[in-house]
Design a protein around this motif. Structure first.
Motif, mmCIF file in Angstrom:
data_model
loop_
_atom_site.group_PDB
_atom_site.id
_atom_site.type_symbol
_atom_site.label_atom_id
_atom_site.label_comp_id
_atom_site.label_asym_id
_atom_site.label_seq_id
_atom_site.Cartn_x
_atom_site.Cartn_y
_atom_site.Cartn_z
ATOM 1 N N ILE A 24 29.860 24.598 30.057
ATOM 2 C CA ILE A 24 30.630 24.341 31.273
ATOM 3 C C ILE A 24 30.395 25.430 32.314
ATOM 4 N N ASP A 25 29.572 26.433 32.010
ATOM 5 C CA ASP A 25 29.459 27.622 32.860
ATOM 6 C C ASP A 25 28.096 27.758 33.511
ATOM 7 N N LEU A 26 27.370 26.650 33.648
ATOM 8 C CA LEU A 26 26.016 26.722 34.192
ATOM 9 C C LEU A 26 26.036 26.888 35.709
ATOM 10 N N VAL A 27 25.152 27.745 36.199
ATOM 11 C CA VAL A 27 24.926 27.893 37.637
ATOM 12 C C VAL A 27 23.441 27.679 37.880
ATOM 13 N N ARG A 28 23.111 26.617 38.602
ATOM 14 C CA ARG A 28 21.709 26.277 38.828
ATOM 15 C C ARG A 28 21.040 27.304 39.741
ATOM 16 N N PRO A 29 19.721 27.435 39.629
ATOM 17 C CA PRO A 29 19.007 28.381 40.502
ATOM 18 C C PRO A 29 19.166 28.070 41.984
ATOM 19 N N ASP A 30 19.418 26.791 42.308
ATOM 20 C CA ASP A 30 19.569 26.415 43.713
ATOM 21 C C ASP A 30 21.032 26.319 44.147
ATOM 22 N N ALA A 31 21.936 26.874 43.347
ATOM 23 C CA ALA A 31 23.357 26.835 43.690
ATOM 24 C C ALA A 31 23.631 27.685 44.926
ATOM 25 N N PRO A 32 24.608 27.298 45.743
ATOM 26 C CA PRO A 32 24.964 28.142 46.882
ATOM 27 C C PRO A 32 25.536 29.475 46.415
ATOM 28 N N ALA A 33 25.513 30.457 47.292
ATOM 29 C CA ALA A 33 25.731 31.864 46.923
ATOM 30 C C ALA A 33 27.030 32.117 46.176
ATOM 31 N N LEU A 34 28.123 31.520 46.619
ATOM 32 C CA LEU A 34 29.425 31.855 46.043
ATOM 33 C C LEU A 34 29.724 31.108 44.742
ATOM 34 N N ALA A 35 28.772 30.302 44.275
ATOM 35 C CA ALA A 35 28.934 29.691 42.956
ATOM 36 C C ALA A 35 28.642 30.678 41.837
ATOM 37 N N ALA A 36 27.933 31.736 42.139
ATOM 38 C CA ALA A 36 27.580 32.726 41.112
ATOM 39 C C ALA A 36 28.834 33.309 40.473
ATOM 40 N N HIS A 37 28.730 33.651 39.194
ATOM 41 C CA HIS A 37 29.859 34.270 38.507
ATOM 42 C C HIS A 37 30.200 35.605 39.138
ATOM 43 N N GLY A 38 31.471 35.956 39.098
ATOM 44 C CA GLY A 38 31.926 37.205 39.674
ATOM 45 C C GLY A 38 31.710 38.392 38.747
ATOM 46 N N ASP A 39 32.346 39.499 39.087
ATOM 47 C CA ASP A 39 32.128 40.761 38.384
ATOM 48 C C ASP A 39 32.937 40.895 37.094
ATOM 49 N N TYR A 40 33.928 40.031 36.895
ATOM 50 C CA TYR A 40 34.798 40.164 35.724
ATOM 51 C C TYR A 40 34.310 39.332 34.545
ATOM 52 N N THR A 41 34.369 39.895 33.352
ATOM 53 C CA THR A 41 34.313 39.087 32.144
ATOM 54 C C THR A 41 35.601 38.278 32.098
ATOM 55 N N VAL A 42 35.561 37.088 31.522
ATOM 56 C CA VAL A 42 36.698 36.175 31.548
ATOM 57 C C VAL A 42 37.373 36.123 30.186
ATOM 58 N N GLY A 43 38.679 36.176 30.197
ATOM 59 C CA GLY A 43 39.474 35.938 29.000
ATOM 60 C C GLY A 43 40.178 34.596 29.109
ATOM 61 N N VAL A 44 40.618 34.042 27.978
ATOM 62 C CA VAL A 44 41.326 32.767 27.994
ATOM 63 C C VAL A 44 42.382 32.746 26.896
ATOM 64 N N ARG A 45 43.529 32.173 27.219
ATOM 65 C CA ARG A 45 44.602 31.980 26.235
ATOM 66 C C ARG A 45 45.194 30.593 26.408
ATOM 67 N N THR A 46 45.650 30.030 25.295
ATOM 68 C CA THR A 46 46.358 28.755 25.327
ATOM 69 C C THR A 46 47.853 29.034 25.229
ATOM 70 N N MET A 47 48.629 28.430 26.112
ATOM 71 C CA MET A 47 50.075 28.613 26.116
ATOM 72 C C MET A 47 50.750 27.253 26.237
ATOM 73 N N THR A 48 52.009 27.187 25.841
ATOM 74 C CA THR A 48 52.817 25.991 26.024
ATOM 75 C C THR A 48 54.136 26.376 26.676
ATOM 76 N N PHE A 49 54.458 25.686 27.752
ATOM 77 C CA PHE A 49 55.727 25.901 28.449
ATOM 78 C C PHE A 49 56.594 24.661 28.277
ATOM 79 N N THR A 50 57.910 24.860 28.141
ATOM 80 C CA THR A 50 58.840 23.754 27.922
ATOM 81 C C THR A 50 59.843 23.686 29.062
ATOM 82 N N ASP A 51 59.915 22.515 29.676
ATOM 83 C CA ASP A 51 60.904 22.263 30.725
ATOM 84 C C ASP A 51 62.030 21.441 30.121
ATOM 85 N N PRO A 52 63.172 22.065 29.824
ATOM 86 C CA PRO A 52 64.265 21.338 29.157
ATOM 87 C C PRO A 52 64.978 20.394 30.128
#
Length: 431
Positions: A24-52
């Motif tokens: 899901i993280d592909l950037v083609r060689p012909d992608a416009p400039a701001l599609a490139a990945h930024g300077d941060y490594t990315v973290g991810v967490r799964t959370m669940t929120f409950t609306d009572p």
């Protein structure tokens, strides 16, 4: 086999290998400039929120008091990760049929420690149906650039729990508001780095419908009346809480939301808004659509563009693309086979008949980065990426030998030579 032939054979195999990984993280060689990945490594967490105590739209009847239940919303949260984090990970989900398992590969590190700092919040809201991974390419991409992104599984609207449409009509903007409140209430490490006072909302299809309501565009009387041509409203006038001019809709609109991106937003094609309601939308807006969209209907999306007169807004159009323009991730490898439960290949839920999906993803990443950097981070330099010759093909490439633009240069900012094709970018000022 000679060396050049080996190289050619390997190169020819790269696309199939990448497809097998469902990246899901592909950037083609012909992608416009701001599609490139930024300077941060990315973290991810799964959370669940409950609306009572949420009103139970699914089981509502015309003559009964509204039932209530605890509404659980699972989200994927991507965020800038601490220095030294090793990138890479996978996601386990299902295809459009709600049954077939699929593994996606991205650049986010599961449960990584967050980076130091304070980062704007971006809420990502899928269509009907969808799930929290449908726009995971954008969630990861923006997190690498210094945003906390939260993407939801909206109940009654996912591949696995698809329910009555009325639930999505009522709940989508409420879900969006609840998730922003939930992120604001976090007291953990993610909460400590999330600045909800600078929030953007990105919604696709029904996510775009919700984002427009949440951003200030109240619904028409037609939408809440259960009469043609809308005729989708749930019983008990439950949709009336989003009616334009109502106190309940006024209370929903959130001053913390500073910008909205609506991709193929549904609703104007069924008169869920009128010009009066859309005129109440005041937040910076970017609309994205395919010119052949026959679900939300491109002419109706253009009506939204022209009728949101209370704000400066943009419309990015992909020529000949249909409803899948830009938002969905690339079709997973096992979506190409016909699903027994659907009777058709889930591939068509993700893909477009004309455009390459990764190409569209990259273009969306580029424009969304520029738009959100400008409005959430105050980066005025990004405005130049949003001030363009309307039709991409009308841009003139005129630079010196060392690449300095000449006076006649009007090619789209950030696009390499010959790469700005099939696109239109329009801007209207607030009236």
């Amino acid at each position: 086999m000679k060396f050049p032939t080996i190289v050619a054979a390997l190169a020819a195999g790269i696309p199939s290998l990448l497809q097998a990984e469902n990246r899901i993280d592909l950037v083609r060689p012909d992608a416009p400039a701001l599609a490139a990945h930024g300077d941060y490594t990315v973290g991810v967490r799964t959370m669940t929120f409950t609306d009572p105590g949420r009103i139970d739209v699914v089981n509502a009847t015309e003559d009964g008091a509204p039932l209530r239940y605890d509404r659980n919303i699972t989200v994927e949260v991507w965020y800038p990760a601490a220095e030294g984090t090793q990138p890479g990970g996978t996601y386990q989900t299902v295809l459009r049929d709600g049954k077939t398992p699929v593994t996606l590969t991205g650049m986010a590190a599961r449960d990584a420690a967050p980076a130091k700092g304070s980062f704007p919040l971006v809420l990502i809201s899928h269509g009907y149906p969808g799930n929290r991974y449908l726009m995971s390419h954008l969630g990861e991409n923006l997190a690498s650039k210094g945003f906390v992104t939260v993407s939801a599984d909206h109940p009654d609207s996912t591949y696995s729990d698809l329910g009555v449409f009325g639930s999505t009509l009522v709940n989508r903007p409420i879900d969006q508001a609840f998730l922003v409140d939930s992120m604001a209430a976090l007291e953990d490490q993610i909460g400590a780095i999330t600045d909800v006072e600078r929030t953007g909302v990105v919604g696709y299809s029904m996510g775009g419908y919700g984002a427009l309501i949440y951003g200030g565009a109240g619904l028409s009387q037609t939408a809440v009346s259960r009469t043609e041509p809308a005729a989708y409203a749930p019983p008990e006038e439950l949709l009336r809480r989003h009616l334009s001019g109502s106190a309940s809709h006024g209370d929903l609109v959130d001053p913390r939301v500073k910008a909205v991106v609506a991709i193929g937003p549904w609703g104007r094609n069924r008169d869920f808004w009128d010009a009066q309601g859309l005129a109440q939308f005041k937040k910076p807006l970017m609309l994205v659509a395919g010119s052949a969209d026959d679900v939300s209907e491109y002419p109706a999306i253009r009506e939204i563009f022209h009728e949101t007169i209370g704000t400066r807004r943009h419309l990015l159009t992909f020529a000949s693309a249909n409803h899948n323009a830009a938002a969905p991730m690339p079709a997973p490898d096992n979506s190409w086979a016909v699903s027994q439960s659907l009777g058709w290949a889930p591939f068509e839920h993700y893909a477009d008949a004309v455009w390459d999906t990764t190409r569209m993803n990259n273009i969306l990443q580029h424009f969304t980065t520029a738009f959100l950097d400008l409005h959430l981070k105050g980066d005025s330099d990004k405005a130049r990426y949003l001030s363009l010759v309307e039709a991409a093909e009308d841009g003139v490439w005129a630079t010196s030998e060392d690449g300095v633009p000449a006076a006649a240069h009007s090619y789209w900012e950030g696009f390499s030579k010959r790469s700005a094709k099939g696109l239109r970018f329009e801007t209207l000022e607030a009236e």
